[in-house]
Design a protein around this motif. Structure first.
Motif, PDB file in Angstrom:
ATOM      1  N   ALA A 245       0.836  -1.204   0.000  1.00  0.00           N
ATOM      2  CA  ALA A 245       0.000   0.000   0.000  1.00  0.00           C
ATOM      3  C   ALA A 245       0.870   1.254   0.000  1.00  0.00           C
ATOM      4  N   LYS A 246       1.931   1.206   0.797  1.00  0.00           N
ATOM      5  CA  LYS A 246       2.835   2.354   0.890  1.00  0.00           C
ATOM      6  C   LYS A 246       3.459   2.651  -0.460  1.00  0.00           C
ATOM      7  N   ALA A 247       3.837   1.570  -1.175  1.00  0.00           N
ATOM      8  CA  ALA A 247       4.453   1.739  -2.496  1.00  0.00           C
ATOM      9  C   ALA A 247       3.478   2.405  -3.462  1.00  0.00           C
ATOM     10  N   SER A 248       2.167   2.220  -3.197  1.00  0.00           N
ATOM     11  CA  SER A 248       1.158   2.872  -4.048  1.00  0.00           C
ATOM     12  C   SER A 248       0.754   4.228  -3.489  1.00  0.00           C
ATOM     13  N   GLY A 249       1.459   4.705  -2.481  1.00  0.00           N
ATOM     14  CA  GLY A 249       1.166   6.033  -1.907  1.00  0.00           C
ATOM     15  C   GLY A 249       0.038   6.023  -0.907  1.00  0.00           C
ATOM     16  N   LEU A 250      -0.303   4.842  -0.391  1.00  0.00           N
ATOM     17  CA  LEU A 250      -1.405   4.769   0.573  1.00  0.00           C
ATOM     18  C   LEU A 250      -0.883   4.575   1.993  1.00  0.00           C
TER      19      LEU A 250
END
Lengths: 316, 273
Positions: free
Chosen positions: A291-296
């Motif tokens: 999720a972090k890698a997708s900016g979340l």
């Protein structure tokens, strides 16, 4: 000597980390609570201290803020802090908000803050901006007993940040805050961290901390077992599968996960931004990383029948 | 010692009691009861038609013996206890001051507010007491000795407050001590004298009396205010009724509990593993 009130907190690069080395502590002989805690709390970062009940979290916080003496081991903030002038100077540069704190109900908000400011050697002129910062500017002359629980907690926050501390320690700070209070709290501690302050907090509200804290330190059996980002710690743990509910601050695409099909996971979306499934700690960590890698950012994480600290200390 | 911190805490304690009901109630009790005794004092007229002040003085001394310890306990028993209940005790310890600074500040604050209550109450009644024949000096001496007794019980209350985290235990301990000092220890001494038909060494009686600060206050007050009648009132020899010794004993009764309360409690010390 420059007064703490007038000296701004140093930049992250210039400030030393708060370092604990091999700290032991016991209240009764042969009943150790802390069994050699070694950890580092860097400036400019918010660290959440996690641990089960009885893990020694509160004792460690009391050592960090100078309530208990460091009898064995070392505590350093640049130089070693033990007793005398070094300890006093450290306490002057430190802010603390204990759990279940209620400042003197019969006092007016500003008077209470002024009392603590005098004890710390902070100028009275600094009080109004702090009260404004926590949203209590309009209530400064009101008696604390008339405050709501959320307002009292904001005043506690104001007390903790008196005198532009280098280190601020919060014990279960979210208890008692109203919704806007939580926002002010995390906004304030982020600002402090950005100014180079070392921020340490304990909490059990896991989803809440994930979006807000930079690091997690896991205390178990009197020692720091793991340190790092929540997802990196989760990925190191092998636990049993738990039923989890996860929510992000935006739409999460399940198909972005490069996971082989596994019927045991029962992973499915609940909404565009939330999902549920039966996951182990490693998988939760991977999910958060993806999720972090997708900016979340994770905004909520609930684990059925257990706390995150339980999950992190479980080794199946 | 951090005198700025000590005075800040003392000021806060005094101010908080200026805002609650303890001060007006204590001052009013001192005033009304002293006034009542002054009014009764007019009825004690000797054969020469002059007012006999001895009965009034004795009544005033006994009033202080009952009232002062009780009011001082009410003032100080919550010293540390209330801070613990609010969670502010740990917070204060995280500030650049020591456990001793906190306790000393509280003790000074309580002593100051107690002095104010006494001055207000006895000061207001002093005019009437003077009218029944008490000299201004005698009124001042009684007020001073009452303050010393109040400070003794402030120290004791503060010590009890540090010893328990439970409000009920602290209150019960204060009541037991009050009953013991005001009634039981005296009765015990009398009972011993009756049982032994007075056949006990004088020094033993004196030693027993030293264990009771209220008894010491009574000796100090009577030997100061009614020096000619002290032996008759107590039924004891002159060498057992030393004013200096009783005042010194009250000072020691202040210092001992205060010193004990300044010893950091076990749960804040910790050990080296």
């Amino acid at each position: 000597m420059t007064s703490p009130a007038s000296s701004p907190a140093a930049s992250p690069a210039a400030s030393p980390a708060l370092e604990l080395s091999d700290i032991h502590f016991e209240y009764r002989k042969n009943s150790p609570i802390l069994r050699g805690v070694t950890a580092s709390f860097p400036p400019g970062q918010i660290t959440a201290l996690l641990g089960n009940n009885g893990s020694g979290k509160t004792t460690l916080l009391k050592l960090l803020v100078g309530i208990h003496p460091v009898a064995s081991g070392t505590l350093r903030l640049g130089s070693e802090i033990k007793t005398g002038e070094a300890l006093e100077s450290y306490k002057r540069s430190m802010g603390f908000m204990p759990e279940s704190l209620q400042l003197y109900p019969e006092m007016k908000a500003r008077d209470a803050l002024s009392f603590f400011a005098k004890l710390k050697g902070v100028n009275d002129t600094d009080l109004d901006p702090i009260l404004e910062r926590v949203g209590l500017g309009a209530y400064k002359n009101q008696r604390i007993r008339t405050f709501s629980k959320g307002m009292k907690q904001r005043l506690n926050l104001a007390q903790a940040i008196l005198g532009r501390p280098q280190v601020v320690v919060f014990d279960e700070p979210s208890n008692g805050f109203d919704a806007s209070g939580v926002t002010i709290f995390y906004q304030t501690i982020r600002e402090l961290a950005d100014e180079g302050v070392i921020v340490i907090l304990t909490t059990h509200l896991l989803g809440e901390i994930q979006g807000q804290v930079d690091r997690v330190a896991l205390l178990s059996d009197g020692v720091i077992q793991r340190e790092g980002s929540l997802e990196s710690i989760l990925r190191q743990v092998s636990s049993s599968r738990k039923r989890v509910w996860i929510q992000f601050d935006g739409t999460f695409d399940l198909s972005s996960l490069d996971w082989p099909p596994c019927p045991e996971r029962h992973l499915h979306p609940l909404d565009s931004d939330s999902l549920t499934g039966s996951l182990d700690a490693r998988e939760i960590g991977e999910l958060i990383s993806t999720a972090k890698a997708s900016g979340l950012q994770l905004t909520n994480l609930r684990i059925e029948g257990s706390e995150l600290a339980d999950l992190l200390t479980e080794e199946s | 010692m951090h005198w700025v911190a000590i005075s800040t805490i003392a000021k806060k304690e005094a101010q908080s009691h200026l805002q609650n009901l303890w001060l007006p109630i204590a001052a009013l009790l001192f005033f009304l009861l002293s006034l009542g005794l002054a009014k009764i004092g007019f009825s004690f007229v000797g054969s020469d038609g002059e007012i006999d002040t001895r009965a009034t003085v004795l009544s005033l001394i006994h009033l202080q013996m009952y009232l002062v310890p009780l009011l001082a306990f009410i003032l100080s028993y919550g010293g540390v206890l209330a801070e613990r209940e609010l969670g502010t005790f740990d917070l204060l310890l995280a500030y650049p001051l020591s456990y001793r600074d906190i306790l000393l500040g509280k003790w000074l604050g309580y002593s100051g507010i107690f002095a104010l209550a006494l001055l207000l109450g006895m000061g207001s009644a002093s005019f009437f007491l003077h009218q029944v024949g008490l000299s201004w000096l005698a009124i001042g001496q009684l007020t001073g000795l009452s303050l010393l007794l109040g400070i003794v019980f402030n120290s004791l209350g503060l010590l009890l407050s540090t010893l328990s985290r439970d409000r009920t235990t602290v209150i019960a301990s204060c009541i037991v001590l009050w009953i013991a000092f005001v009634f039981l220890l005296d009765l015990g001494t009398i009972a011993l004298l009756v049982l032994t038909e007075g056949d006990i060494p004088d020094r033993m009686i004196q030693s027993m009396m030293l264990f009771n600060p209220v008894g010491m206050f009574r000796i100090a007050a009577i030997t100061t205010l009614l020096p000619g009648d002290a032996e008759q009132i107590f039924g004891l020899g002159k060498d057992l009724l030393s004013r200096n010794l009783s005042v010194l004993s009250l000072v020691l009764w202040t210092a001992a509990p205060l010193s004990l309360s300044l010893i950091k409690p076990f749960h804040l010390r910790g050990h080296q593993s």
